[in-house]
Design a protein around this motif. Structure first.
Motif, PDB file in Angstrom:
ATOM      1  N   ALA A 110       0.844  -1.208   0.000  1.00 58.29           N
ATOM      2  CA  ALA A 110       0.000   0.000   0.000  1.00 58.29           C
ATOM      3  C   ALA A 110       0.872   1.248   0.000  1.00 58.29           C
ATOM      4  O   ALA A 110       0.504   2.262  -0.598  1.00 58.29           O
ATOM      5  CB  ALA A 110      -0.908  -0.006   1.228  1.00 58.29           C
ATOM      6  N   PHE A 111       2.022   1.176   0.649  1.00 65.15           N
ATOM      7  CA  PHE A 111       2.951   2.308   0.640  1.00 65.15           C
ATOM      8  C   PHE A 111       3.716   2.365  -0.679  1.00 65.15           C
ATOM      9  O   PHE A 111       3.842   3.420  -1.301  1.00 65.15           O
ATOM     10  CB  PHE A 111       3.935   2.182   1.800  1.00 65.15           C
ATOM     11  N   TYR A 112       4.207   1.229  -1.126  1.00 64.19           N
ATOM     12  CA  TYR A 112       5.083   1.173  -2.314  1.00 64.19           C
ATOM     13  C   TYR A 112       4.308   1.376  -3.617  1.00 64.19           C
ATOM     14  O   TYR A 112       4.772   2.064  -4.535  1.00 64.19           O
ATOM     15  CB  TYR A 112       5.804  -0.172  -2.321  1.00 64.19           C
ATOM     16  N   GLN A 113       3.108   0.772  -3.687  1.00 61.56           N
ATOM     17  CA  GLN A 113       2.226   0.873  -4.859  1.00 61.56           C
ATOM     18  C   GLN A 113       2.952   0.574  -6.169  1.00 61.56           C
ATOM     19  O   GLN A 113       2.844   1.307  -7.165  1.00 61.56           O
ATOM     20  CB  GLN A 113       1.565   2.260  -4.893  1.00 61.56           C
ATOM     21  N   GLY A 114       3.705  -0.511  -6.114  1.00 65.54           N
ATOM     22  CA  GLY A 114       4.376  -0.961  -7.325  1.00 65.54           C
ATOM     23  C   GLY A 114       5.435  -0.006  -7.845  1.00 65.54           C
ATOM     24  O   GLY A 114       5.824  -0.086  -9.017  1.00 65.54           O
ATOM     25  N   GLY A 115       5.881   0.897  -6.985  1.00 66.18           N
ATOM     26  CA  GLY A 115       6.899   1.857  -7.407  1.00 66.18           C
ATOM     27  C   GLY A 115       6.345   3.044  -8.175  1.00 66.18           C
ATOM     28  O   GLY A 115       7.100   3.886  -8.659  1.00 66.18           O
ATOM     29  N   LYS A 116       5.006   3.147  -8.272  1.00 67.99           N
ATOM     30  CA  LYS A 116       4.400   4.253  -9.015  1.00 67.99           C
ATOM     31  C   LYS A 116       4.510   5.563  -8.231  1.00 67.99           C
ATOM     32  O   LYS A 116       4.774   5.575  -7.035  1.00 67.99           O
ATOM     33  CB  LYS A 116       2.930   3.934  -9.300  1.00 67.99           C
ATOM     34  N   LYS A 117       4.267   6.659  -8.924  1.00 73.77           N
ATOM     35  CA  LYS A 117       4.358   7.984  -8.297  1.00 73.77           C
ATOM     36  C   LYS A 117       3.296   8.193  -7.234  1.00 73.77           C
ATOM     37  O   LYS A 117       3.435   9.062  -6.369  1.00 73.77           O
ATOM     38  CB  LYS A 117       4.251   9.074  -9.364  1.00 73.77           C
ATOM     39  N   THR A 118       2.219   7.419  -7.279  1.00 71.00           N
ATOM     40  CA  THR A 118       1.176   7.550  -6.269  1.00 71.00           C
ATOM     41  C   THR A 118       1.611   6.990  -4.923  1.00 71.00           C
ATOM     42  O   THR A 118       0.991   7.271  -3.902  1.00 71.00           O
ATOM     43  CB  THR A 118      -0.101   6.819  -6.722  1.00 71.00           C
ATOM     44  N   GLY A 119       2.661   6.167  -4.925  1.00 65.30           N
ATOM     45  CA  GLY A 119       3.197   5.620  -3.683  1.00 65.30           C
ATOM     46  C   GLY A 119       4.411   6.413  -3.236  1.00 65.30           C
ATOM     47  O   GLY A 119       4.776   7.424  -3.834  1.00 65.30           O
ATOM     48  N   GLY A 120       5.015   5.949  -2.142  1.00 61.14           N
ATOM     49  CA  GLY A 120       6.279   6.551  -1.728  1.00 61.14           C
ATOM     50  C   GLY A 120       6.191   7.522  -0.574  1.00 61.14           C
ATOM     51  O   GLY A 120       7.224   7.992  -0.086  1.00 61.14           O
ATOM     52  N   SER A 121       4.981   7.854  -0.123  1.00 60.45           N
ATOM     53  CA  SER A 121       4.834   8.685   1.066  1.00 60.45           C
ATOM     54  C   SER A 121       3.509   8.351   1.719  1.00 60.45           C
ATOM     55  O   SER A 121       2.542   7.984   1.044  1.00 60.45           O
ATOM     56  CB  SER A 121       4.888  10.174   0.718  1.00 60.45           C
ATOM     57  N   GLY A 122       3.484   8.462   3.052  1.00 60.00           N
ATOM     58  CA  GLY A 122       2.231   8.208   3.750  1.00 60.00           C
ATOM     59  C   GLY A 122       2.419   7.438   5.032  1.00 60.00           C
ATOM     60  O   GLY A 122       3.538   7.121   5.442  1.00 60.00           O
ATOM     61  N   LEU A 123       1.278   7.133   5.660  1.00 56.71           N
ATOM     62  CA  LEU A 123       1.264   6.542   6.990  1.00 56.71           C
ATOM     63  C   LEU A 123       0.744   5.115   6.968  1.00 56.71           C
ATOM     64  O   LEU A 123      -0.206   4.800   6.245  1.00 56.71           O
ATOM     65  CB  LEU A 123       0.364   7.364   7.924  1.00 56.71           C
ATOM     66  N   ILE A 124       1.359   4.283   7.792  1.00 60.11           N
ATOM     67  CA  ILE A 124       0.862   2.939   8.041  1.00 60.11           C
ATOM     68  C   ILE A 124       0.444   2.894   9.505  1.00 60.11           C
ATOM     69  O   ILE A 124       1.250   3.176  10.394  1.00 60.11           O
ATOM     70  CB  ILE A 124       1.924   1.880   7.713  1.00 60.11           C
ATOM     71  N   VAL A 125      -0.830   2.580   9.728  1.00 62.23           N
ATOM     72  CA  VAL A 125      -1.407   2.636  11.073  1.00 62.23           C
ATOM     73  C   VAL A 125      -1.697   1.211  11.551  1.00 62.23           C
ATOM     74  O   VAL A 125      -2.598   0.541  11.036  1.00 62.23           O
ATOM     75  CB  VAL A 125      -2.699   3.474  11.078  1.00 62.23           C
TER      76      VAL A 125
END
Length: 555
Positions: free
Chosen positions: A187-202
């Motif tokens: 969910a964080f990585y998102q396949g390396g797409k630009k939509t991934g790469g930042s955010g929170l894991i709760v």
């Protein structure tokens, strides 16, 4: 069966006696915040940040409205439906992209772009207009403009991408990731797409947030800066990286008050980053953000991120950023800054679902109400200062008698007694002849006591608020909270987390909160419990006499 009432002030009332209570409350928590928890009706509130987090995780406004219509007793106010649609549609209406090496702020709506261009706080960050829908912005303003726009009610979807950072191959070893941990990483990585790469894991304490962070490191294979709460946590991160990956020890640095190592993987404390000689001096250790070409920054316990680190984070938006936390709640109300600068919520797994699968302990929560002695009660009523009233109630000497009974109910069970006030903790430590861990102890002394507890040589440990975070004591099965920081929901969650790690035998734990009856402490206790009630936990309210008479049935 209808069990909701949706009100025009954006609150939602949920009847707790509904057969669907657990299921409905879990879904409500995805897009609203729990505010009040009286016995029969719980109150949730829809807020902009709660809806933006829902939107960023893929929930649609029509899904929420459909859910509310299905379970509400009365017609939903039209105003609420419009607000849900408006706020959720705002996430993504503005986005930042990178085109030809330049950052561009783009809007789906030219009228909104026109409105933004008129804003005096936004104008300094905008460069030339490209067309009616877009404007260029300076690379160094990527974080600052997101902060300002969310204050105006426009959260920005940042898909400008990230720098790779210096390469560092990180291979997982001796670890089998659980399904939800793999889902969190993806969910964080998102396949390396630009939509991934930042955010929170709760995820709750004890569920393996550190392992998730290490899993993200192995996905990105880059030099990583890890920021965490204290030296104990620094040591734990280092141990986990050494045992769970092939990263050699010489590549892992500790950056604390005592050691200043900057290596391909560097683990630092928030405290050292925000250290300065006095308020007129610079934060000299903030230079750590620039010491190496980091490809990933991990913010452990991100809800504790200090304000000065926010400012530095605004300047490093081209670096991937992962926030790990058990709760999105910040006592200072700066959830919007976390959303803007670290990222939106990418993954959340309900605590009770983890419990159901055996990944964390089953916990019975009790609030035990304790009387004040007659002389102290007279003193309490004479005090007018509310803080002093709260402290007097918190340090109620009668709590020792209840602790004694609880220890008899759980003989030879690894137990933590947790509190806020050192004088109270020292008295408890002396009474039960049990070791006490406070900020006064050196790190090495603390480690000796933690190790003794883990090895079973110490069955009872008294801990101050230094133990609220990042302590790996997997066998702790009973926690007795004798005092706390007013109505802190995050502290309540973290303290429950001390007993959440799965147990080898019956996987059962107990969490007791001792509060003085009919006092300021009892009032604040209700506020403290809000977050955990939202997660599906119920507090059994007991009078101290039920303990002393051994009427409490342990699970």
């Amino acid at each position: 069966m209808s069990c909701l009432i949706v009100q025009a002030d954006s609150t939602i009332l949920l009847e707790t006696n509904s057969p669907q209570y657990v299921e409905i409350s879990a879904y409500l928590s995805l897009f609203s915040d729990l505010m009040k928890t009286p016995e029969h009706i719980h109150t949730y509130k829809i807020t902009p940040i709660s809806m933006w987090n829902a939107s960023s995780s893929g929930i649609k406004s029509q899904d929420i409205i459909k859910f509310l219509k299905k379970h509400t007793k009365f017609e939903i106010p039209l105003k609420i439906c419009k607000e849900i649609q408006m706020y959720m549609n705002r996430y993504g209406i503005l986005r930042i992209e990178q085109k030809n090496g330049q950052l561009t702020l783009i809007s789906r709506d030219s009228d909104i772009m026109k409105e933004i261009r008129k804003s005096e706080v936004i104008q300094p960050y905008l460069q030339d207009e490209i067309d009616n829908f877009s404007s260029r912005i300076n690379l160094i303003h990527r974080g600052l403009i997101k902060q300002e726009l969310i204050q105006l009610g426009f959260p920005v979807e940042d898909i400008a991408g990230y720098l790779c950072g210096e390469s560092l191959q990180i291979q997982l070893s001796d670890v089998k990731l659980r399904d939800y941990q793999m889902d969190a990483i993806e969910a964080f990585y998102q396949g390396g797409k630009k939509t991934g790469g930042s955010g929170l894991i709760v995820l709750p304490c004890g569920s393996g947030k550190t392992i998730v962070g290490i899993g993200v490191m192995s996905k990105l294979n880059c030099e990583t800066l890890i920021l965490t709460t204290n030296v104990t946590s620094v040591k734990q991160w280092k141990r986990e990286i050494l045992t769970k990956t092939d990263v050699p020890e010489e590549c892992i640095g500790e950056y604390t008050g005592d050691i200043k190592q900057v290596k391909p993987v560097t683990i630092a404390t928030y405290q050292i980053l925000t250290h300065r000689k006095n308020k007129d001096h610079d934060f000299i250790h903030m230079e750590l953000f620039k010491k190496r070409n980091w490809g990933l920054i991990i913010y452990d316990e991100v809800h504790l991120l200090p304000a000065p680190v926010f400012r530095e984070t605004a300047n490093i938006q081209a670096t991937r950023r992962l926030g790990l936390t058990a709760t999105l709640i910040r006592e200072d109300g700066r959830e919007e800054d976390v959303f803007s600068l670290v990222g939106p919520k990418r993954f959340y797994f309900p605590w009770k679902q983890l419990e159901k699968h055996g990944w964390i302990s089953k916990v019975e929560c009790y609030e035990i109400r304790v009387d004040l002695s007659a002389d102290v009660l007279d003193q309490y009523h004479q005090i007018t200062n509310q803080k002093l009233k709260f402290r007097l109630a918190s340090e109620n000497p009668m709590k020792i008698k209840v602790i004694n009974q609880l220890l008899k109910l759980h003989p030879d069970t690894p137990t933590l007694i947790i509190g806020q006030y050192l004088d109270q903790l020292k008295e408890i430590s002396n009474h039960f002849q049990a070791p006490l861990i406070t900020g006064e102890l050196s790190h090495d002394e603390r480690e000796l006591l933690y190790t003794g507890f883990k090895e079973g040589k110490i069955k009872l440990l008294i801990v101050s608020k230094v133990a609220n975070f990042a302590i790996d004591l997997p066998d702790a099965a009973v926690a007795i909270q004798v005092s706390g920081s007013y109505g802190s929901r995050q502290e309540e969650a973290q303290r429950l987390g001390r007993v959440l790690r799965p147990k080898k035998s019956d996987n059962q734990a107990h969490f007791y909160t001792l509060v003085t009856k009919d006092s300021k402490e009892q009032e604040f206790s209700l506020k403290r419990q809000l977050f955990l009630v939202e997660q599906g936990y119920q507090y059994h309210i007991l009078d101290e006499k039920q303990i002393t008479n051994k009427e409490l049935l342990t699970s």
